[in-house]
Write a protein that holds these residues in place. Sequence first.
Motif, PDB file in Angstrom:
ATOM      1  N   LEU A 109       0.835  -1.201   0.000  1.00 13.54           N
ATOM      2  CA  LEU A 109       0.000   0.000   0.000  1.00 13.54           C
ATOM      3  C   LEU A 109       0.870   1.252   0.000  1.00 13.54           C
ATOM      4  CD1 LEU A 109      -2.649  -1.100   2.638  1.00 13.54           C
ATOM      5  CD2 LEU A 109      -2.918  -1.062   0.168  1.00 13.54           C
ATOM      6  N   SER A 110       0.346   2.329  -0.582  1.00 12.40           N
ATOM      7  CA  SER A 110       1.058   3.610  -0.636  1.00 12.40           C
ATOM      8  C   SER A 110       0.346   4.632   0.242  1.00 12.40           C
ATOM      9  CB  SER A 110       1.109   4.138  -2.065  1.00 12.40           C
ATOM     10  OG  SER A 110       1.809   3.244  -2.888  1.00 12.40           O
ATOM     11  N   PRO A 111       1.094   5.491   0.915  1.00 16.86           N
ATOM     12  CA  PRO A 111       0.469   6.520   1.749  1.00 16.86           C
ATOM     13  C   PRO A 111      -0.312   7.540   0.923  1.00 16.86           C
ATOM     14  CG  PRO A 111       2.875   6.552   1.983  1.00 16.86           C
ATOM     15  CD  PRO A 111       2.535   5.517   0.980  1.00 16.86           C
ATOM     16  N   ALA A 112      -1.361   8.092   1.521  1.00 10.87           N
ATOM     17  CA  ALA A 112      -2.204   9.072   0.838  1.00 10.87           C
ATOM     18  C   ALA A 112      -1.662  10.492   0.975  1.00 10.87           C
ATOM     19  CB  ALA A 112      -3.622   9.015   1.393  1.00 10.87           C
ATOM     20  N   CYS A 113      -0.790  10.719   1.946  1.00 12.98           N
ATOM     21  CA  CYS A 113      -0.207  12.044   2.142  1.00 12.98           C
ATOM     22  C   CYS A 113       1.205  11.903   2.703  1.00 12.98           C
ATOM     23  CB  CYS A 113      -1.073  12.894   3.056  1.00 12.98           C
ATOM     24  SG  CYS A 113      -1.173  12.286   4.742  1.00 12.98           S
ATOM     25  N   LYS A 114       1.926  12.998   2.669  1.00 11.97           N
ATOM     26  CA  LYS A 114       3.314  12.992   3.112  1.00 11.97           C
ATOM     27  C   LYS A 114       3.447  13.239   4.618  1.00 11.97           C
ATOM     28  CE  LYS A 114       7.693  15.110   1.807  1.00 11.97           C
ATOM     29  NZ  LYS A 114       8.331  16.091   0.947  1.00 11.97           N
ATOM     30  N   CYS A 115       2.459  13.859   5.219  1.00  8.22           N
ATOM     31  CA  CYS A 115       2.586  14.320   6.600  1.00  8.22           C
ATOM     32  C   CYS A 115       2.302  13.244   7.651  1.00  8.22           C
ATOM     33  CB  CYS A 115       1.676  15.517   6.836  1.00  8.22           C
ATOM     34  SG  CYS A 115      -0.068  15.159   6.555  1.00  8.22           S
TER      35      CYS A 115
END
Length: 153
Positions: free
Chosen positions: A130-136
């Motif tokens: 899975l890939s993150p939806a945001c950087k923060c």
Amino acid sequence: MKIDRVKPLYRKVNTKARGVHHHSGSSYRYDRNTKDAESVKMKKDVQRGLDYTPLFRFLLSKVGKRWDSVFSEAVARLDKQEPIFWMVSMDIEDADDYILTSESSYFSGLYVDKDGLLQVVAPEIDETSLSPACKCCTHTFNGKPFTKKFKLE
């Protein structure tokens, strides 16, 4: 005589922490002395600030076990039954591969198979797929941080 109590499968969220949202509406105090005060009422029995992460981890630890015994133990340690079915489906066709429980916490979807055993819907999905939806935010899958980095698409 000491009575051993079983820990509940939910906990109260730290409501003083920064960024904790409880999905509440506007505050009643701003509306109570207005002309619309009759139409705006404070809601009764609204529960906010409960975290069911211990329940989700408990259910994941019981994969492969008899659903009847898992369900009865979980219900005895919860305030209500509804959160169990956020993660567990009684049929594979209705089950989700994974669920999003908060802004950045994902858990495997579970289902009850024809033999009455608790199973993972998509065992091939893990924190590496899975890939993150945001950087923060720190995104997690079943409590483990994602290994992929955020990419702007």
